[in-house]
Design an enzyme around this catalytic site. Structure first.
Site, PDB file in Angstrom:
ATOM      1  N   ASP A 129       8.310  23.351 -15.002  1.00 53.72           N
ATOM      2  CA  ASP A 129       9.067  24.496 -14.480  1.00 53.72           C
ATOM      3  C   ASP A 129       9.996  25.044 -15.564  1.00 53.72           C
ATOM      4  O   ASP A 129      10.394  24.325 -16.478  1.00 53.72           O
ATOM      5  CB  ASP A 129       9.958  24.056 -13.303  1.00 53.72           C
ATOM      6  CG  ASP A 129       9.188  23.854 -12.005  1.00 53.72           C
ATOM      7  OD1 ASP A 129       8.015  24.249 -11.927  1.00 53.72           O
ATOM      8  OD2 ASP A 129       9.778  23.301 -11.063  1.00 53.72           O
ATOM      9  N   ARG A 179       2.329  29.703 -15.748  1.00 49.66           N
ATOM     10  CA  ARG A 179       2.680  30.265 -14.436  1.00 49.66           C
ATOM     11  C   ARG A 179       3.620  31.430 -14.723  1.00 49.66           C
ATOM     12  O   ARG A 179       4.645  31.247 -15.380  1.00 49.66           O
ATOM     13  CB  ARG A 179       3.405  29.237 -13.571  1.00 49.66           C
ATOM     14  CG  ARG A 179       3.987  29.871 -12.295  1.00 49.66           C
ATOM     15  CD  ARG A 179       5.083  29.015 -11.667  1.00 49.66           C
ATOM     16  NE  ARG A 179       4.587  27.762 -11.194  1.00 49.66           N
ATOM     17  CZ  ARG A 179       5.346  26.656 -11.127  1.00 49.66           C
ATOM     18  NH1 ARG A 179       6.601  26.664 -11.515  1.00 49.66           N
ATOM     19  NH2 ARG A 179       4.838  25.529 -10.694  1.00 49.66           N
TER      20      ARG A 179
HETATM   21  C1  FAD Z   1       5.043  29.019  -7.142  1.00 52.94           C
HETATM   22  C2  FAD Z   1       6.340  29.490  -7.697  1.00 52.94           C
HETATM   23  C3  FAD Z   1       6.939  28.785  -8.705  1.00 52.94           C
HETATM   24  C4  FAD Z   1       8.138  29.227  -9.265  1.00 52.94           C
HETATM   25  N1  FAD Z   1       8.663  28.575 -10.349  1.00 52.94           N
HETATM   26  C5  FAD Z   1       9.758  29.085 -10.953  1.00 52.94           C
HETATM   27  C6  FAD Z   1      10.264  28.532 -12.165  1.00 52.94           C
HETATM   28  O1  FAD Z   1       9.730  27.551 -12.707  1.00 52.94           O
HETATM   29  N2  FAD Z   1      11.378  29.095 -12.714  1.00 52.94           N
HETATM   30  C7  FAD Z   1      11.994  30.178 -12.158  1.00 52.94           C
HETATM   31  O2  FAD Z   1      12.974  30.683 -12.712  1.00 52.94           O
HETATM   32  N3  FAD Z   1      11.537  30.714 -10.998  1.00 52.94           N
HETATM   33  C8  FAD Z   1      10.454  30.201 -10.391  1.00 52.94           C
HETATM   34  N4  FAD Z   1       9.983  30.782  -9.237  1.00 52.94           N
HETATM   35  C9  FAD Z   1      10.842  31.762  -8.506  1.00 52.94           C
HETATM   36  C10 FAD Z   1      10.614  33.182  -8.983  1.00 52.94           C
HETATM   37  O3  FAD Z   1      11.106  33.321 -10.290  1.00 52.94           O
HETATM   38  C11 FAD Z   1      11.315  34.199  -8.061  1.00 52.94           C
HETATM   39  O4  FAD Z   1      12.685  33.931  -8.038  1.00 52.94           O
HETATM   40  C12 FAD Z   1      10.813  34.199  -6.638  1.00 52.94           C
HETATM   41  O5  FAD Z   1       9.440  33.958  -6.583  1.00 52.94           O
HETATM   42  C13 FAD Z   1      11.087  35.554  -5.970  1.00 52.94           C
HETATM   43  O6  FAD Z   1      10.413  36.557  -6.663  1.00 52.94           O
HETATM   44  P1  FAD Z   1       9.144  37.359  -6.067  1.00 52.94           P
HETATM   45  O7  FAD Z   1       8.142  37.459  -7.163  1.00 52.94           O
HETATM   46  O8  FAD Z   1       8.669  36.726  -4.838  1.00 52.94           O
HETATM   47  O9  FAD Z   1       9.668  38.827  -5.851  1.00 52.94           O
HETATM   48  P2  FAD Z   1      10.922  39.426  -5.103  1.00 52.94           P
HETATM   49  O10 FAD Z   1      10.978  40.861  -5.517  1.00 52.94           O
HETATM   50  O11 FAD Z   1      12.139  38.589  -5.292  1.00 52.94           O
HETATM   51  O12 FAD Z   1      10.504  39.309  -3.585  1.00 52.94           O
HETATM   52  C14 FAD Z   1       9.459  40.059  -3.007  1.00 52.94           C
HETATM   53  C15 FAD Z   1       9.488  39.839  -1.507  1.00 52.94           C
HETATM   54  O13 FAD Z   1       9.093  38.491  -1.210  1.00 52.94           O
HETATM   55  C16 FAD Z   1       9.851  37.968  -0.148  1.00 52.94           C
HETATM   56  N5  FAD Z   1      10.641  36.832  -0.624  1.00 52.94           N
HETATM   57  C17 FAD Z   1      10.880  36.488  -1.915  1.00 52.94           C
HETATM   58  N6  FAD Z   1      11.641  35.383  -1.971  1.00 52.94           N
HETATM   59  C18 FAD Z   1      11.889  35.025  -0.705  1.00 52.94           C
HETATM   60  C19 FAD Z   1      12.630  33.963  -0.102  1.00 52.94           C
HETATM   61  N7  FAD Z   1      13.259  33.048  -0.827  1.00 52.94           N
HETATM   62  N8  FAD Z   1      12.683  33.906   1.260  1.00 52.94           N
HETATM   63  C20 FAD Z   1      12.045  34.818   2.015  1.00 52.94           C
HETATM   64  N9  FAD Z   1      11.328  35.857   1.496  1.00 52.94           N
HETATM   65  C21 FAD Z   1      11.260  35.956   0.164  1.00 52.94           C
HETATM   66  C22 FAD Z   1      10.750  39.074   0.360  1.00 52.94           C
HETATM   67  O14 FAD Z   1      10.109  39.764   1.400  1.00 52.94           O
HETATM   68  C23 FAD Z   1      10.870  39.973  -0.863  1.00 52.94           C
HETATM   69  O15 FAD Z   1      11.169  41.304  -0.529  1.00 52.94           O
HETATM   70  C24 FAD Z   1       8.766  30.379  -8.714  1.00 52.94           C
HETATM   71  C25 FAD Z   1       8.149  31.099  -7.701  1.00 52.94           C
HETATM   72  C26 FAD Z   1       6.951  30.684  -7.190  1.00 52.94           C
HETATM   73  C27 FAD Z   1       6.300  31.498  -6.128  1.00 52.94           C
END
Ligand code: FAD
Length: 302
Positions: A129, A179
């Protein structure tokens, strides 16, 4: 609100106050599979039953002693053994600050090496991560070092960082699985995009580099616009859906996860478990303040 929640995520004192309220705990367990390995394996099997893969994450970060880092390493090895014994379709994710990155890089690398070695002997894969920006370079350094010895280890790239395009270039040269996510930490404007539209534009740009590389990468997002852009690009370039996977977090947009899987895309669910869920949970709240509103409404009603 996002900045406040991410700030509170790093404050242990606030944690003790917050944990007095049952509703926080209850809401946290929408995003965390439970506190034990058994809880986590149940969630993995359920995910597999629905046709999706999993990545297990033992929660914990920024450990302050070698004993804690060694203990976490042992627990991760047990997790790998259990995945293997139960023939689950599941790889693992680890955070280097849980393996001692803040204490001693060589010690941390040896812990990572032990984990990747065990995973390799079981035909499994380890995703490292990505944490806050002070760890970007040390984390990538250790991933590159591991890649010199192992095939079964991959990195994470955060689309909000300006440096990420360069990092993607170097990782692709080393044929490393990536990722791609947007990034979950509080970062200054000097190094990271502040506007969602800029992060999104960079995400799409990097997604295209990944899909064009012919390496199997993970596109980690719940954003329908990012998912749509990925599907469209794959179609335009005749890239088989089996050449990449979508990744999403446990408990977030379950209907989207299952729909993608039914449409024939590979979907992997990131399943965190363990006792150290506070900072992880606060980052999830920061992504969707509506979750916090729900908690506050319940508190006031109570
Ligand atoms: C499999 C996976 C691994 C990850 N690993 C890392 C990592 O190693 N390091 C790191 O910095 N980040 C990591 N992340 C987190 C990532 O960076 C984002 O903070 C997170 O995924 C929200 O971004 P989004 O792409 O979903 O878009 P966004 O624009 O934030 O969200 C899009 C839509 O998704 C929905 N949504 C998003 N988050 C949530 C929530 N928590 N609860 C409910 N609905 C939500 C909402 O409807 C939102 O409008 C990971 C995410 C995933 C999916």
């Amino acid at each position: 609100m996002r900045a406040l929640l991410l700030f509170l995520a790093q404050r242990e004192g606030i944690k003790n106050f917050i944990l007095r309220f049952r509703i926080f705990r209850k809401t946290a367990f929408r995003f965390v599979a439970g506190e034990t390995l058994q809880d986590a394996l149940r969630a993995v099997h359920e995910t597999n039953r629905l046709g999706m893969r999993a990545s297990l994450d033992l929660l914990g970060e920024n450990v302050q002693s070698r004993d804690h880092a060694r203990h976490a390493t042992q627990e991760v090895l047990e997790m790998l053994d259990a995945i293997h014994a139960e023939k689950a379709d599941c790889n693992i994710s680890v955070k280097l600050t849980q393996l001692g990155l803040d204490l001693d890089r060589e010690f941390c690398y040896q812990n990572l090496r032990e984990i990747v070695t065990r995973a390799a002997s079981q035909g499994n894969f380890v995703r490292v991560d990505m944490e806050g920006s002070r760890y970007t370079q040390p984390t990538l350094d250790l991933v590159f070092r591991a890649r010199e010895e192992f095939e079964n280890v991959g990195a994470v790239i955060q689309a909000y960082l300006y440096r990420s395009e360069q990092d993607v270039g170097r990782l692709l040269e080393a044929r490393t699985r990536i990722r791609l996510c947007k990034g979950a930490y509080l970062e200054p404007e000097s190094i990271a995009f502040k506007e969602k539209r800029d992060t999104d534009a960079n995400f799409v740009k990097l997604m295209k580099l990944l899909l064009d590389s012919g390496i199997y990468h993970g596109i980690a997002t719940h954003d329908l616009a990012m998912i749509g852009a990925t599907k469209r690009y794959a179609r335009e370039r005749n890239i088989d859906p089996n050449r990449f996977e979508f990744q999403m977090l446990y408990g977030v947009r379950r209907e989207v996860q299952q729909r993608l899987s039914r449409q024939g895309y590979n979907v992997r669910i990131y399943i965190p478990y363990g006792r150290w869920w506070y900072p992880y949970f606060m980052r999830r709240l920061a992504e969707r303040p509506a979750n916090l509103l729900f908690i506050l409404k319940t508190l006031f009603r109570g």
